[in-house]
Design an enzyme around this catalytic site. Structure first.
Site, short mmCIF file in Angstrom:
data_model
loop_
_atom_site.label_atom_id
_atom_site.label_comp_id
_atom_site.label_asym_id
_atom_site.label_seq_id
_atom_site.Cartn_x
_atom_site.Cartn_y
_atom_site.Cartn_z
N HIS A 33 0.91 -1.08 -0.05
CA HIS A 33 0.00 -0.15 0.17
C HIS A 33 0.76 1.43 -0.13
O HIS A 33 2.08 1.37 0.47
CB HIS A 33 -1.10 0.00 1.07
CG HIS A 33 -0.30 -0.06 2.68
ND1 HIS A 33 -0.03 1.22 3.03
CD2 HIS A 33 0.18 -1.03 3.50
CE1 HIS A 33 0.99 0.84 4.16
NE2 HIS A 33 0.90 -0.25 4.36
N THR A 36 1.23 5.95 4.42
CA THR A 36 0.20 6.65 5.59
C THR A 36 1.15 7.66 6.61
O THR A 36 2.16 7.51 6.51
CB THR A 36 -0.32 5.50 6.31
OG1 THR A 36 0.65 4.79 7.12
CG2 THR A 36 -1.03 4.34 5.45
N GLU A 106 -2.03 -7.19 7.16
CA GLU A 106 -0.74 -7.07 7.67
C GLU A 106 -0.85 -8.09 9.10
O GLU A 106 -1.66 -8.33 9.62
CB GLU A 106 -0.53 -5.57 8.08
CG GLU A 106 0.78 -5.60 8.98
CD GLU A 106 2.00 -5.92 8.16
OE1 GLU A 106 2.25 -6.96 7.84
OE2 GLU A 106 2.73 -5.03 7.83
#
Length: 234
Positions: A33, A36, A106
């Protein structure tokens, strides 16, 4: 479609039969991903922190989309965490179907999740990773998972993905530590070798799965060439 001829000696005739092309390989674009704020601050996320992409993460997702939007993905597989959904969302907006598989989540870091890395946390983390790299992959974080436990749920998810041989090209979005664990066992390497698989936010591993031999090969590793245009944003 290929055609071949079979000579039938019984009647001395020649008959042509058409045979369907057998699909023997699946190409998997495996990505981590996008960034963040937790990633940027070095805070442990794990499966218990459902964070959003930050501005850089969204830019990474768009850069990856711009580089690979021409790939005719048959399906997208994401974890149950929204940072993977947001990463693959530009492809979904093209109409590519997607499916959530929590087996791709995860690893759970337990008590470490959401914590800024202080000295104690760094010591705890380093001792944990040291145990794993020495081969003791059954060790869990307090309240979390071990790599061995992650493999069990990942195998269910990968079996689901492989059970659709008609999906010749798939995009799989998941997470850093989980990717390292996955890449170990699908290539028949011990989990103690997981840290040899480098990863960064929105990196690409391109995999080929051969149905005849039931083996994976890695064609691209930790590729981030699609992110070069974003270097100035850091």
């Amino acid at each position: 479609m290929q055609r071949f001829c079979v000579i039938l000696r019984v009647n001395f005739g020649k008959i042509c039969h058409s045979t369907p092309v057998r699909l023997t390989q699946k190409t998997i674009y495996l990505i981590r991903h996008g960034e963040t704020d937790y990633n940027r601050r070095g805070v442990v996320q794990g499966s218990g922190v459902d964070s959003d992409l930050n501005d850089m993460g969204r830019a990474q997702a768009m850069a990856f989309f711009q580089a690979y939007q021409h790939v005719p993905f048959n399906k997208i597989y994401i974890s149950g965490l929204k940072r993977t959904y947001q990463t693959a969302e530009p492809f979904m907006e093209l109409g590519v179907p997607y499916e959530k598989l929590t087996g791709l989540n995860e690893i759970s870091w337990g008590v470490m999740e959401g914590k800024a890395p202080g000295n104690l946390d760094n010591e705890y983390y380093s001792s944990l990773v040291k145990a794993w790299s020495s081969g003791d992959t059954s060790v869990t974080t307090e309240g979390g998972e071990s790599p061995d436990q992650v493999v069990v749920r990942q195998k269910v998810a990968i079996d689901t993905i492989l059970s659709h041989p008609d999906e010749k090209l798939v995009l799989v979005a998941m997470h850093g530590r989980a990717m390292r664990i996955l890449l170990c066992w699908i290539t028949n390497q011990p989990l103690s070798e997981m840290d040899h698989f480098e990863h960064s936010n929105l990196c690409l591993y391109k995999l080929q799965y051969d149905y005849d031999s039931a083996t994976f090969t890695i064609e691209l590793s930790n590729d981030t060439s699609h992110l070069l245009s974003l270097a100035m944003m850091h």
